[in-house]
Design an enzyme around this catalytic site. Structure first.
Site, PDB file in Angstrom:
ATOM      1  N   SER A   9    -105.931 122.195 -28.914  1.00  0.00           N
ATOM      2  CA  SER A   9    -104.520 123.330 -28.807  1.00  0.00           C
ATOM      3  C   SER A   9    -105.009 124.950 -28.800  1.00  0.00           C
ATOM      4  O   SER A   9    -105.967 124.852 -29.625  1.00  0.00           O
ATOM      5  CB  SER A   9    -103.389 123.070 -29.712  1.00  0.00           C
ATOM      6  OG  SER A   9    -102.608 124.089 -29.684  1.00  0.00           O
ATOM      7  N   ASP A  67     -85.216 113.504 -20.124  1.00  0.00           N
ATOM      8  CA  ASP A  67     -86.048 114.804 -20.275  1.00  0.00           C
ATOM      9  C   ASP A  67     -87.396 114.572 -19.273  1.00  0.00           C
ATOM     10  O   ASP A  67     -87.862 115.648 -18.771  1.00  0.00           O
ATOM     11  CB  ASP A  67     -86.800 114.670 -21.762  1.00  0.00           C
ATOM     12  CG  ASP A  67     -85.649 115.088 -22.817  1.00  0.00           C
ATOM     13  OD1 ASP A  67     -84.489 114.982 -22.366  1.00  0.00           O
ATOM     14  OD2 ASP A  67     -85.609 114.847 -23.826  1.00  0.00           O
TER      15      ASP A  67
END
Length: 376
Positions: A61, A165
């Site tokens: 990340s 979603d």
């Protein structure tokens, strides 16, 4: 040197993205074979990726220094934990579906706030999937990627989510809302461009902590399933609004009756909203938002004080309509407003939150955007 090169020692082969979403209307109808109407947000998960030849997937990340690695062939549900379970789950489900993906370096970046109910988990799964497929030039239908992403979240991550979603993240288009019929598994693009009508759709993150969410969601789903069984229908979608009063008299529990009333009337509100959008009467959709919130507050009982204060304040400040969006018990509201009053509405909500000693809310740009794609 790019951040990717700093982490992995090579430059990326490409960059892929998948957006978050808000649902305009149709909340909590998805497990009743209902219909929903989400839009994709400009906010997104972005993944820079490069191919590897050793069968290893390495994920990092941009906000952290750690690199998490795992072997593609050894992936099994539960084998990777925490946030890395989502790219791992995408790799696992693609491998299980026999798509010819391979090892990869993945660097994840995001401007989606976590915990806001804007589907950051679905966006991470979808972005990971399209990056892994894109590295090998594999073309897969967006709806199929959505279904695979849902399977990954259900079976690998262990979250019993529906399909809305992922469909929004993969299949939305700019300037439109996605009409998704869960029972028929069909989609349609509905014109929705507030700016063209001098309007704006505000998304306000109320920053409320989610409270007892898992147990509450399960209880509501159980109530809906109990009602369907008592009424002898496969799902509450089978009950027409015209037959609602008679159906409610056949239910003995008042809580169950209220849950049913929300689902049946919410499905009708979606149908009415779509008709208004097709007719170019976008301003008239506002009252449907407000009616939806009242139903979610009183019949489905999934709002919290922060959501209610935000909605009530937006309406008092001139919004054409406002409602909570997402799972509830925290998250966001959406408000349809005249563009000229957007700042006034946001300022009013901030003042109301300060007066109630709530955490300062945050707002997002809610321009209807496109689904997952390759950036470079």
């Amino acid at each position: 040197m790019s951040k990717f090169a700093e982490v992995f020692g090579v430059e990326p082969d490409g960059v892929w993205r998948a957006p978050g979403r808000v649902n305009l209307i149709g909340e909590h109808t998805d497990y009743n074979d209902g219909i929903v109407l989400p839009i994709a947000l400009p906010n997104q998960i972005t993944i820079s990726a490069s191919a590897r030849t050793d069968g290893v997937i390495a994920v990092a990340s941009s906000g952290q220094n750690d690199v998490i690695t795992f072997e593609l062939d050894s992936l099994a549900p539960g084998s990777v934990k925490d946030w890395a379970a989502y790219p791992a789950g995408a790799a696992w489900v693609l491998r299980e579906a026999q798509y010819g993906i391979g090892g990869a370096n993945l660097l994840v970046e995001s401007d989606l706030p976590s915990g806001a109910g804007l589907s950051s988990s679905a966006a991470l799964l979808c972005a990971s999937a399209v990056a892994l497929l894109g590295l090998r030039d594999l073309e897969v239908d967006p709806a199929e990627v959505a279904r695979l992403a849902q399977r990954a979240e259900n079976q690998y991550v262990g979250a019993p989510v529906g399909l809305m979603d992922q469909m929004a993240s993969m299949c939305c288009s700019a300037g439109h809302a996605l009409y998704f019929d869960i029972r028929a598994m069909t989609t349609d693009q509905i014109p929705f461009d507030p700016a063209a009508d001098g309007l704006a759709l505000l998304v306000v993150d109320v920053k409320a902590p989610h409270r007892h969410v898992d147990g509450e969601y399960a209880a509501r789903r159980q109530s809906c399933e109990q009602a369907a069984a008592e009424l002898g229908v496969p799902a509450l979608r089978s009950i027409a609004v015209e037959d609602l009063d008679e159906a409610l008299t056949r239910l003995s529990d008042d809580v169950v009756r209220r849950r049913v009333r929300h689902v049946v009337t919410e499905i009708r509100r979606v149908e009415e909203a779509v008709a208004l959008m097709r007719a170019g009467q976008l301003r008239d959709v506002g009252p449907l938002f407000t009616a939806s919130h009242v139903s979610l507050r009183d019949d489905f009982e999934i709002t919290v004080p922060e959501l209610d204060v935000a909605v009530d304040t937006a309406l008092a400040a001139g919004a054409l309509g406002a409602r909570m969006t997402g799972g509830g018990f925290g998250g966001c509201i959406i408000a349809l407003v005249d563009s000229s009053t957007a700042t006034t509405v946001l300022n009013a909500i901030e003042k109301a939150f300060a007066a109630n000693s709530f955490t300062t809310p945050a707002s997002l740009d809610a321009t209807p955007s496109t689904g997952a794609s390759r950036l470079s």
